[in-house]
Design a protein around this motif. Sequence first.
Motif, PDB file in Angstrom:
ATOM      1  N   SER A   1       9.284  18.278   1.379  1.00  0.00           N
ATOM      2  CA  SER A   1       8.118  18.349   2.260  1.00  0.00           C
ATOM      3  C   SER A   1       7.122  17.230   1.968  1.00  0.00           C
ATOM      4  O   SER A   1       6.507  16.684   2.882  1.00  0.00           O
ATOM      5  CB  SER A   1       7.414  19.703   2.129  1.00  0.00           C
ATOM      6  N   GLU A   2       6.983  16.864   0.713  1.00  0.00           N
ATOM      7  CA  GLU A   2       6.095  15.753   0.334  1.00  0.00           C
ATOM      8  C   GLU A   2       6.663  14.426   0.837  1.00  0.00           C
ATOM      9  O   GLU A   2       5.934  13.569   1.328  1.00  0.00           O
ATOM     10  CB  GLU A   2       5.900  15.731  -1.181  1.00  0.00           C
ATOM     11  N   TRP A   3       7.970  14.261   0.713  1.00  0.00           N
ATOM     12  CA  TRP A   3       8.610  13.048   1.221  1.00  0.00           C
ATOM     13  C   TRP A   3       8.466  12.962   2.742  1.00  0.00           C
ATOM     14  O   TRP A   3       8.226  11.904   3.297  1.00  0.00           O
ATOM     15  CB  TRP A   3      10.077  13.002   0.805  1.00  0.00           C
TER      16      TRP A   3
ATOM     17  N   ALA B   1       0.831  -1.207   0.000  1.00  0.00           N
ATOM     18  CA  ALA B   1       0.000   0.000   0.000  1.00  0.00           C
ATOM     19  C   ALA B   1       0.865   1.256   0.000  1.00  0.00           C
ATOM     20  O   ALA B   1       0.596   2.206  -0.747  1.00  0.00           O
ATOM     21  CB  ALA B   1      -0.931  -0.009   1.209  1.00  0.00           C
ATOM     22  N   LEU B   2       1.900   1.258   0.811  1.00  0.00           N
ATOM     23  CA  LEU B   2       2.757   2.442   0.894  1.00  0.00           C
ATOM     24  C   LEU B   2       3.586   2.626  -0.371  1.00  0.00           C
ATOM     25  O   LEU B   2       3.831   3.765  -0.793  1.00  0.00           O
ATOM     26  CB  LEU B   2       3.643   2.367   2.143  1.00  0.00           C
ATOM     27  N   GLU B   3       3.984   1.535  -0.970  1.00  0.00           N
ATOM     28  CA  GLU B   3       4.705   1.630  -2.254  1.00  0.00           C
ATOM     29  C   GLU B   3       3.817   2.309  -3.295  1.00  0.00           C
ATOM     30  O   GLU B   3       4.293   3.088  -4.126  1.00  0.00           O
ATOM     31  CB  GLU B   3       5.111   0.242  -2.738  1.00  0.00           C
ATOM     32  N   GLY B   4       2.529   2.024  -3.224  1.00  0.00           N
ATOM     33  CA  GLY B   4       1.590   2.584  -4.192  1.00  0.00           C
ATOM     34  C   GLY B   4       1.386   4.085  -4.080  1.00  0.00           C
ATOM     35  O   GLY B   4       0.877   4.703  -5.007  1.00  0.00           O
ATOM     36  N   ILE B   5       1.763   4.675  -2.947  1.00  0.00           N
ATOM     37  CA  ILE B   5       1.562   6.115  -2.778  1.00  0.00           C
ATOM     38  C   ILE B   5       2.878   6.882  -2.614  1.00  0.00           C
ATOM     39  O   ILE B   5       2.873   8.047  -2.241  1.00  0.00           O
ATOM     40  CB  ILE B   5       0.633   6.418  -1.581  1.00  0.00           C
ATOM     41  N   ARG B   6       3.989   6.206  -2.900  1.00  0.00           N
ATOM     42  CA  ARG B   6       5.293   6.890  -2.787  1.00  0.00           C
ATOM     43  C   ARG B   6       5.323   8.106  -3.693  1.00  0.00           C
ATOM     44  O   ARG B   6       4.882   8.046  -4.835  1.00  0.00           O
ATOM     45  CB  ARG B   6       6.426   5.960  -3.231  1.00  0.00           C
ATOM     46  N   PRO B   7       5.880   9.194  -3.211  1.00  0.00           N
ATOM     47  CA  PRO B   7       6.036  10.385  -4.066  1.00  0.00           C
ATOM     48  C   PRO B   7       7.019  10.097  -5.207  1.00  0.00           C
ATOM     49  O   PRO B   7       7.826   9.165  -5.126  1.00  0.00           O
ATOM     50  CB  PRO B   7       6.636  11.428  -3.116  1.00  0.00           C
ATOM     51  N   ALA B   8       6.949  10.925  -6.212  1.00  0.00           N
ATOM     52  CA  ALA B   8       7.916  10.825  -7.313  1.00  0.00           C
ATOM     53  C   ALA B   8       9.303  11.101  -6.763  1.00  0.00           C
ATOM     54  O   ALA B   8       9.468  11.829  -5.782  1.00  0.00           O
ATOM     55  CB  ALA B   8       7.570  11.836  -8.400  1.00  0.00           C
TER      56      ALA B   8
END
Length: 86
Positions: A30-32, A17-24
């Motif tokens: 700040s996003e990271w 699930a977390l892999e699916g929402i990783r930022p670019a």
Amino acid sequence: MTESIPEVRTLYQAHLALEGIRPASDAPASEWRRYYLRSARVYAEVAEIDRAHHHEARYWADRERRKAEEIERTGVHEGPGRTVRV
């Protein structure tokens, strides 16, 4: 981040699930930081549900929290997407 994460019950499901929402890889620090804080929360909660992987999930929660703290301290994300000249 406005995406929703499906409910997870296992460490494996959390990873997916977390892999699916990783930022670019070139997303702002700040996003990271938000992503790492969210990941830390998810892993900490999974540690209490997936007791067979309790210690491993706690490791991941701590790891992600430390990454968020590093970004907060330095304002820099040196994670995925970083390149090194040879």
